[in-house]
Structures are given as structure tokens and as C-alpha cells.
Design a protein around this motif. Structure first.
Motif, mmCIF file in Angstrom:
data_model
loop_
_atom_site.group_PDB
_atom_site.id
_atom_site.type_symbol
_atom_site.label_atom_id
_atom_site.label_comp_id
_atom_site.label_asym_id
_atom_site.label_seq_id
_atom_site.Cartn_x
_atom_site.Cartn_y
_atom_site.Cartn_z
ATOM 1 N N ALA A 9 70.309 2.498 30.918
ATOM 2 C CA ALA A 9 71.495 3.347 30.766
ATOM 3 C C ALA A 9 71.786 3.699 29.299
ATOM 4 O O ALA A 9 72.804 3.310 28.734
ATOM 5 C CB ALA A 9 72.718 2.667 31.393
ATOM 6 N N VAL A 10 70.883 4.461 28.687
ATOM 7 C CA VAL A 10 71.043 4.809 27.277
ATOM 8 C C VAL A 10 71.836 6.107 27.113
ATOM 9 O O VAL A 10 71.960 6.899 28.049
ATOM 10 C CB VAL A 10 69.679 4.944 26.565
ATOM 11 C CG1 VAL A 10 68.865 3.670 26.725
ATOM 12 C CG2 VAL A 10 68.910 6.143 27.074
ATOM 13 N N ASP A 11 72.376 6.308 25.906
ATOM 14 C CA ASP A 11 73.114 7.534 25.599
ATOM 15 C C ASP A 11 72.182 8.638 25.102
ATOM 16 O O ASP A 11 72.443 9.819 25.287
ATOM 17 C CB ASP A 11 74.158 7.264 24.507
ATOM 18 C CG ASP A 11 75.116 6.169 24.921
ATOM 19 O OD1 ASP A 11 75.852 6.381 25.897
ATOM 20 O OD2 ASP A 11 75.102 5.086 24.290
ATOM 21 N N LEU A 12 71.114 8.214 24.409
ATOM 22 C CA LEU A 12 70.246 9.191 23.762
ATOM 23 C C LEU A 12 68.798 8.714 23.839
ATOM 24 O O LEU A 12 68.514 7.542 23.594
ATOM 25 C CB LEU A 12 70.659 9.364 22.294
ATOM 26 C CG LEU A 12 69.923 10.409 21.475
ATOM 27 C CD1 LEU A 12 70.233 11.818 21.978
ATOM 28 C CD2 LEU A 12 70.292 10.299 19.992
ATOM 29 N N VAL A 13 67.892 9.648 24.177
ATOM 30 C CA VAL A 13 66.458 9.353 24.147
ATOM 31 C C VAL A 13 65.855 10.177 23.014
ATOM 32 O O VAL A 13 66.153 11.369 22.881
ATOM 33 C CB VAL A 13 65.775 9.720 25.482
ATOM 34 C CG1 VAL A 13 64.288 9.383 25.432
ATOM 35 C CG2 VAL A 13 66.453 9.016 26.651
ATOM 36 N N VAL A 14 65.025 9.540 22.189
ATOM 37 C CA VAL A 14 64.402 10.230 21.069
ATOM 38 C C VAL A 14 62.883 10.188 21.234
ATOM 39 O O VAL A 14 62.297 9.119 21.383
ATOM 40 C CB VAL A 14 64.784 9.568 19.722
ATOM 41 C CG1 VAL A 14 64.159 10.336 18.556
ATOM 42 C CG2 VAL A 14 66.297 9.489 19.564
ATOM 43 N N CYS A 15 62.241 11.368 21.218
ATOM 44 C CA CYS A 15 60.781 11.458 21.298
ATOM 45 C C CYS A 15 60.300 12.293 20.105
ATOM 46 O O CYS A 15 61.081 12.989 19.473
ATOM 47 C CB CYS A 15 60.319 12.200 22.547
ATOM 48 S SG CYS A 15 61.019 11.654 24.101
ATOM 49 N N ALA A 16 58.982 12.275 19.855
ATOM 50 C CA ALA A 16 58.408 13.233 18.911
ATOM 51 C C ALA A 16 58.070 14.499 19.695
ATOM 52 O O ALA A 16 58.007 14.475 20.920
ATOM 53 C CB ALA A 16 57.170 12.661 18.255
ATOM 54 N N THR A 17 57.869 15.612 19.005
ATOM 55 C CA THR A 17 57.607 16.866 19.702
ATOM 56 C C THR A 17 56.281 16.816 20.460
ATOM 57 O O THR A 17 56.172 17.350 21.548
ATOM 58 C CB THR A 17 57.595 18.068 18.748
ATOM 59 O OG1 THR A 17 56.686 17.776 17.688
ATOM 60 C CG2 THR A 17 58.964 18.315 18.166
ATOM 61 N N GLU A 18 55.248 16.210 19.870
ATOM 62 C CA GLU A 18 53.998 15.976 20.588
ATOM 63 C C GLU A 18 53.292 14.805 19.949
ATOM 64 O O GLU A 18 53.536 14.482 18.803
ATOM 65 C CB GLU A 18 53.074 17.204 20.619
ATOM 66 C CG GLU A 18 52.611 17.665 19.266
ATOM 67 C CD GLU A 18 53.495 18.765 18.735
ATOM 68 O OE1 GLU A 18 53.645 19.778 19.415
ATOM 69 O OE2 GLU A 18 54.062 18.598 17.646
ATOM 70 N N SER A 19 52.392 14.198 20.722
ATOM 71 C CA SER A 19 51.689 13.029 20.216
ATOM 72 C C SER A 19 50.534 13.472 19.329
ATOM 73 O O SER A 19 50.103 14.625 19.375
ATOM 74 C CB SER A 19 51.155 12.202 21.380
ATOM 75 O OG SER A 19 50.123 12.912 22.027
#
Ligand SMILES: Cc1cc2nc3c(=O)[nH]c(=O)nc-3n(C[C@H](O)[C@H](O)[C@H](O)COP(=O)(O)OP(=O)(O)OC[C@H]3O[C@@H](n4cnc5c(N)ncnc54)[C@H](O)[C@@H]3O)c2cc1C
Ligand SMILES: Cc1cc2nc3c(=O)[nH]c(=O)nc-3n(C[C@H](O)[C@H](O)[C@H](O)COP(=O)(O)OP(=O)(O)OC[C@H]3O[C@@H](n4cnc5c(N)ncnc54)[C@H](O)[C@@H]3O)c2cc1C
Lengths: 253, 320
Positions: free
Chosen positions: A108-118
Motif C-alpha cells: 500500500a504505497v503512495d508513490l511508485v518510482v521507476c526508470a523510463t527504461e532499463s
């Protein structure tokens, strides 16, 4: 604020080329935390510095991917989750996103952070798929991120300039290289990381069924190479002369 | 027979170049329809027909341009359920990939991303995907129905078919709660240079220029040649030039008649975006630089000395 950062372990961009003489993947190749994900971790840590909360790292990969999580923990993240399961070998982007979504949903997180591509697969598909599976909006290609209460504002880099995006949390963002300079892990951070929790989960524990992958590899071949051309050493005039001749031959001057 | 559906990015100025490229290729593979969403959709339909769309499904609701990804995903999902296409083609552009990814997850079929080419065989589709930054090419067979494939811009030449599309107005079908990621401002860099992706001549600079001030040498030559200036990611990340100059895997793909690489090493992530150029000229002080293996003409020398002299020579010749 509770933030999940997805982190992937990839072949070292500075390592040796990734193919053995029989054209199979080199097995003992150096692997590292994807440099793109270091920006995600840094951005999450900065948001936590401002608003408080927790930074959780989530990775899918073999047991060795624990090292990528450790690296992020030594930068200052709080905890890690590693999704590891033999059935995930050769997973496509959708199965990857399903596994990550199941682990993140449980938190139950507020924000997910990813990179644009691997660095390696570079499909750029895991983040939008993950946003869809989690049922949250996506704010992508961020070069600047601001959170005020529940309000999220992102400057999105585009081919022509930038856009301002706004949404309410919970949400998913992807960050570009250069959003923030990733901090180095301090000695203290490296020591502290050793006692931080890394939970390992299987697909069964996450209740994820591997479906049929989107694609099967039929063959892998060398890309058509351009024939090497002429090489001249510039002696002060020869370089310009030869280029002028080439431009004339190409009928552009 | 079900067919191929091309997701055509449109703006008030018209359809995106990638939409016309995809239609031109898709025509070879089967019956093609296009879907155009947002302001400009209606006006774009005529051109989409001229490039091979049999029908253009359209809706010009502003929400498609105001909110990222979700409204378009909703509308496409409803359309696909009704039309049941075998293959859905998207461009590998920042806007289309947001929609394609969500759609691939919603339909539970996944996607094939970053493709360079696509072909049909035995009732299925096979896509060519760059491997190891483009040194190798993998053939991926699509396993699911519908197949969703994202294709890199400039992979196909756009050519008119002279056709005329039937226009089919469709429901926006935007779900309650899909208006979330709102685009509240758009800032486009205004530039008087030729558009990089359309330029016939591209002069691109890399870290070998030595410093941001020397990028003017690249721009000087580009402007003398009537072309556009581009850059590597190394100097974009270093802040010398904006991202809109970046050529390569995570930047633009260019296919000019002449490409001049100035102080660029030739990393695969860069060359994947420019190796379709007809003539490649590279200037590098290192005779072993990978870019020289790709170049039709490689000049081993100092770019900061060669560029000003070359610009003078071009000006002299053009002025004459
Ligand atoms: C050359 C190549 C081409 C491929 N093409 C396809 C294809 O067309 N379709 C397809 O479905 N699969 C494809 N794959 C497989 C795909 O790379 C893997 O499924 C991978 O696990 C996820 O995709 P990605 O690396 O492309 O991630 P991307 O979507 O490019 O990654 C974006 C971000 O998502 C997060 N992320 C991605 N993977 C993980 C992970 N394992 N753990 C934690 N975070 C993660 C990271 O933050 C990453 O920076 C390809 C693989 C290769 C090597
Ligand atoms: C996931 C990912 C995506 C990427 N996407 C892209 C992308 O889209 N586009 C891109 O460009 N890169 C991309 N990269 C980065 C890429 O791998 C390279 O790091 C980058 O292209 C190198 O830029 P460069 O050639 O300017 O710098 P360098 O590699 O540092 O090369 C500089 C060159 O200049 C030469 N030189 C030095 N001085 C002189 C002189 N005085 N005269 C002449 N020559 C000189 C040197 O010999 C050298 O060959 C990506 C990397 C990753 C990991």
C-alpha cells in the motif's frame, strides 16, 4: 509518504561485450544495479528527506539481484523485496510487471518510482503496465518532481520540450537520467545496509500465475553491418578536402 | 478477416509522421484501419486514408490530449473488443508507449517493444528487435491475440496509397476516474532550425567537442549546410544542449542523406538512432573509435580545428 522504487540488476554497461564465442549470453558477466534506477532511488530519498516516510526497493530477478537491492539500501533506502522464482526465467515485460505489482500492492504505497527504461531490455513497458495493474495514473519522463500533500506535479520531458503533469497520489512516476545526482553510498551506509531487511518472495506467495509470454525468440542474428569506408588522417587540409568531396558527391552542396 | 489497427498519433497540426510510416508498412501485411483520438482527429483522417487506412475510427474529445494515457487506453480497449484486430501497431514514441503498455496489461496480452521491422507468416506476425544495443537483431514471434507491437520511428518510408478512408465516429468510452494524469502546461522549444527528424543533413556533436561553448561549431556547420544540429546523450546529460537534440535509443531516430558525427565515439545506443543515414561522415581524433567502423568517410583529427575550416569551405562553396 511510502515510496516503492523498482530496481533491476543488469549487465555492467562498462563490462565486456555480453556474448560468448558460441553466441550465447555470458553467464559469469558482471552485473550491477541499473544506472537508470539509481536516479529513481535518489529522487525517492530526496522526497523522503522532505516529507518523511519510507523508501522500499522492489526487484525481480535471480538471487544475485540481492546485490542490486543492497546497493540501494546502502544509499539510504529502508527495506527491500526480492521476487525470485525459477518460473520467472525469461519473463516478459507483462509478467515482470505482474510480479512487481503483486509485491507493491501488498505494501500500500503512495508513490511508485521507476526508470523510463532499463539498460538491457529497454522495452520501456514495465512502468505503464505496472501503473495499469496497480490502477494508478502514470506521470512519466520526469525531470522534476514535486509533492505537496496529496498533489503530485511532474515536469515531463518530451521530444519538443516539456509538459507539466498533475495528479493525486497514489501514482507512478518514471524518472529520466539527470533528475538528481545519485549519492554515493557512505561507509556508514554500507555498514547499515547489512542489517536492513530484504524479503524474498516466490510467485506462489504473490499469487501470480505466469501466463503465455508476448513473444518467443525465433532467431538472433548479427545486424546488417555497414561496409567500413575510407579513413583519412587529417594533415591540416586533407580532412576538410575529403569531407567537401563527400558532400559534393552526396549532392548536398 | 480481422485486420491490423494502427494507433495514429494526431495533433491539431495533422497526423504524426510515424502514423503514416506505420500505415505504409501495414498495407503490405493486410487490411488496415487507423484510430485517431483527440483534437485534430477528424482533419487527420483524410491523410490517414491517403496512406492506406481503409477506415479511420475517430473521436476528437479534448480529454485525449489533456490526460495522459488512460482515456486513450479506455477508448482503444472498447474498440478492440468490438473489432477484434489481429495486430495493433504503435510508434515507439513517448506518448504512444504510455498507451501501448497500459493496453497490453489490460488485455493481458503483453507487447513487443522497440521493433525495427515486422512481417507476417503462417497467419502470425514476427518482429525484428535490436539486441545488445543493435549489434544483433532478434526475431520475435508474437504469441498472443491481439499482438501489440511498438515500432521505432523512421523504420519505414511513408508512401501514399492514394486511398480514401471511411470515417467512423466512435464512442470516447472514457471511464469514470480515468481523467487523472492531467497535462496542465505544454512548453515547446521554439527553434528556427530545421526539424532534426526531418532534416536532410544532420551534424551531431559529442563529448569530443571538449565543452559546451564548442557546440556552436556544430550549429555553425549545420546552419551553413541548411541542416539540423543533433547531439549524443553524454552532452545532453551534461547539460550542454536540451534533450530535444538527442539522437539514439532514448532520443530521436534520424535518417538523413548525410550525417556528420563530430567528436562522437559511436556507442551502440547512439548509432541505433542514426545508422540509417545514407552517408555517414565521422570526425574523431581516435582512429580506433567505433564510429569510424560505421562511417563512409572517417577523418582522424581534431574536431575543434576541422569544424571551423569546414564551415568556411561550405560557405565559400555555397556562396559561390
Ligand atoms: C533485447 C531485449 C528485448 C526484449 N524485448 C521484449 C519485448 O519486446 N517484450 C517483452 O515483453 N519483453 C521483452 N524483453 C524481456 C524484458 O526485458 C524483461 O521482461 C524484463 O524483465 C522487463 O523489461 P525491461 O527490462 O524491458 O524493462 P523496462 O520496461 O525497460 O524497465 C523500466 C523500469 O522498470 C523497472 N523494472 C524493469 N524490470 C524490472 C525488474 N526485473 N525488477 C525490478 N524493476 C524492474 C526498472 O525500474 C526499469 O528501469 C526483452 C529483453 C531483451 C534483453
Ligand atoms: C540505457 C541507455 C540509453 C542510452 N541512450 C543513448 C541515446 O539515446 N543517445 C546517445 O547518444 N547515447 C545514449 N546512451 C549513452 C551511450 O552509451 C554513450 O555513452 C554516448 O553515446 C557517448 O557519447 P559521446 O560519443 O558524446 O561521448 P564519448 O563516448 O565520451 O566519446 C567522445 C569521443 O570524442 C572523441 N574526441 C575527443 N576529443 C576529440 C577531439 N578534440 N576531436 C575529435 N574527437 C575527439 C573521442 O575519441 C571519443 O571517441 C545511452 C546509454 C544507456 C545506458
Amino acid at each position: 509518504m511510502k515510496i516503492a522504487v523498482t530496481v533491476k540488476q543488469v549487465p555492467d554497461p562498462n563490462g565486456t561485450p555480453g556474448l560468448d564465442s558460441d553466441n550465447t549470453l555470458m553467464r559469469d558477466r558482471e552485473v550491477v544495479l541499473d544506472p537508470g534506477d539509481e536516479y529513481g532511488i535518489e529522487e525517492a530519498l530526496q522526497l523522503k528527506d522532505k516529507a518523511g516516510g519510507e523508501v522500499l526497493l522492489v526487484s525481480m530477478g535471480p538471487d544475485k539481484a540481492r546485490d542490486a537491492i543492497r546497493k540501494g539500501l546502502s544509499m539510504g533506502a529502508d527495506r527491500g523485496v526480492l521476487i525470485s522464482d525459477p518460473q520467472l526465467a525469461g519473463a516478459d515485460a507483462l509478467l515482470t510487471a505482474k510480479a512487481l505489482a503483486a509485491a507493491i500492492r501488498a505494501e500500500a504505497v503512495d508513490l511508485v518510482v521507476c526508470a523510463t527504461e532499463s539498460y538491457d531490455g529497454s522495452t520501456g513497458m514495465v512502468p505503464p503496465m505496472l501503473a495499469e495493474l496497480l490502477g494508478v495514473p502514470q506521470l512519466t519522463f520526469a525531470k522534476q518532481v514535486e509533492v505537496t500533500g496529496q498533489r503530485l506535479t511532474v515536469h515531463r520531458q518530451t521530444e519538443a520540450g516539456y509538459q507539466v503533469l498533475e495528479a493525486e497520489l497514489p501514482a507512478l512516476i518514471t524518472v529520466t537520467a539527470g533528475i538528481a545526482e545519485p549519492r554515493y553510498a557512505s561507509l556508514k551506509g554500507i555498514m547499515a545496509a547489512r542489517s536492513k531487511e530484504v524479503k524474498v518472495m516466490s510467485l506462489a506467495e504473490l499469487a501470480v500465475e505466469p501466463g503465455r509470454p508476448a513473444e518467443s525468440v525465433e532467431s538472433i542474428e548479427d545486424a546488417a553491418a555497414r561496409a567500413a569506408g575510407e579513413i583519412v588522417e587529417d594533415d591540416g587540409t586533407s580532412g576538410v578536402e575529403r569531407i567537401m568531396a563527400a558532400l559534393t558527391a552526396a549532392k548536398v552542396i | 478477416m480481422a485486420g491490423i489497427l494502427v494507433y495514429a498519433e494526431v495533433a491539431e497540426a495533422g497526423p504524426a509522421a510515424i502514423a503514416l510510416e506505420l500505415l505504409s508498412k501495414a498495407r503490405e501485411l493486410g487490411q488496415v484501419d487507423a484510430v485517431a483520438l483527440g483534437p485534430g482527429a477528424r482533419e487527420a483522417a483524410v491523410r490517414l486514408g491517403a496512406y492506406g487506412a481503409r477506415r479511420v475510427f475517430l473521436n476528437d474529445d479534448r480529454a485525449f490530449a489533456e490526460y495522459l494515457a488512460e482515456p486513450a487506453t479506455d477508448c482503444l480497449a472498447a474498440l478492440i473488443q468490438r473489432e477484434s484486430p489481429d495486430l495493433i501497431l504503435f510508434g515507439f514514441t513517448s506518448d504512444s508507449r504510455e498507451v501501448a503498455g497500459r493496453l497490453g496489461a489490460r488485455l493481458d496480452v503483453g507487447v513487443i517493444s522497440n521493433a525495427l521491422d515486422i512481417s507476417s507468416a503462417g497467419g502470425g506476425y514476427t518482429a525484428q528487435v535490436p539486441y545488445f544495443g543493435g549489434a544483433r537483431v532478434a526475431s520475435y514471434r508474437a504469441n498472443n491475440h491481439p499482438a501489440i507491437v511498438l515500432v521505432r520511428p523512421k523504420s519505414f518510408e511513408a508512401s501514399e496509397s492514394g486511398g480514401q478512408a471511411e470515417m467512423v465516429e466512435i464512442e470516447a468510452a472514457i471511464a469514470e476516474g480515468s481523467r487523472r494524469s492531467r497535462i496542465s502546461e505544454r512548453h515547446d522549444e521554439v527553434s528556427d532550425q530545421v526539424k532534426l527528424e526531418d532534416a536532410r543533413i544532420v551534424v551531431a556533436g559529442g563529448r569530443g567537442l571538449g565543452g559546451p561553448e564548442n557546440f556552436a561549431l556544430v550549429e555553425g556547420l549545420a546552419s551553413a549546410l541548411g541542416g539540423a544540429a543533433g547531439a549524443t546523450r553524454a552532452i545532453v546529460d551534461a547539460g550542454w544542449v536540451p534533450y530535444s537534440f538527442q539522437i539514439g535509443q532514448t532520443g530521436k531516430t534520424v535518417r538523413p542523406g548525410v550525417y556528420i558525427a563530430a567528436g562522437i565515439s559511436g556507442a551502440m545506443q547512439h548509432t541505433v538512432g542514426m545508422k540509417g543515414a545514407k552517408v555517414i561522415v565521422a570526425i574523431n581524433k581516435d582512429a580506433q573509435a567505433p564510429i569510424l567502423k560505421l562511417a563512409d568517410l572517417g577523418v582522424v583529427g581534431d574536431v575543434t580545428k576541422i569544424l571551423p575550416r569546414l564551415t568556411e569551405a561550405v560557405k565559400a562553396k555555397r556562396g559561390a
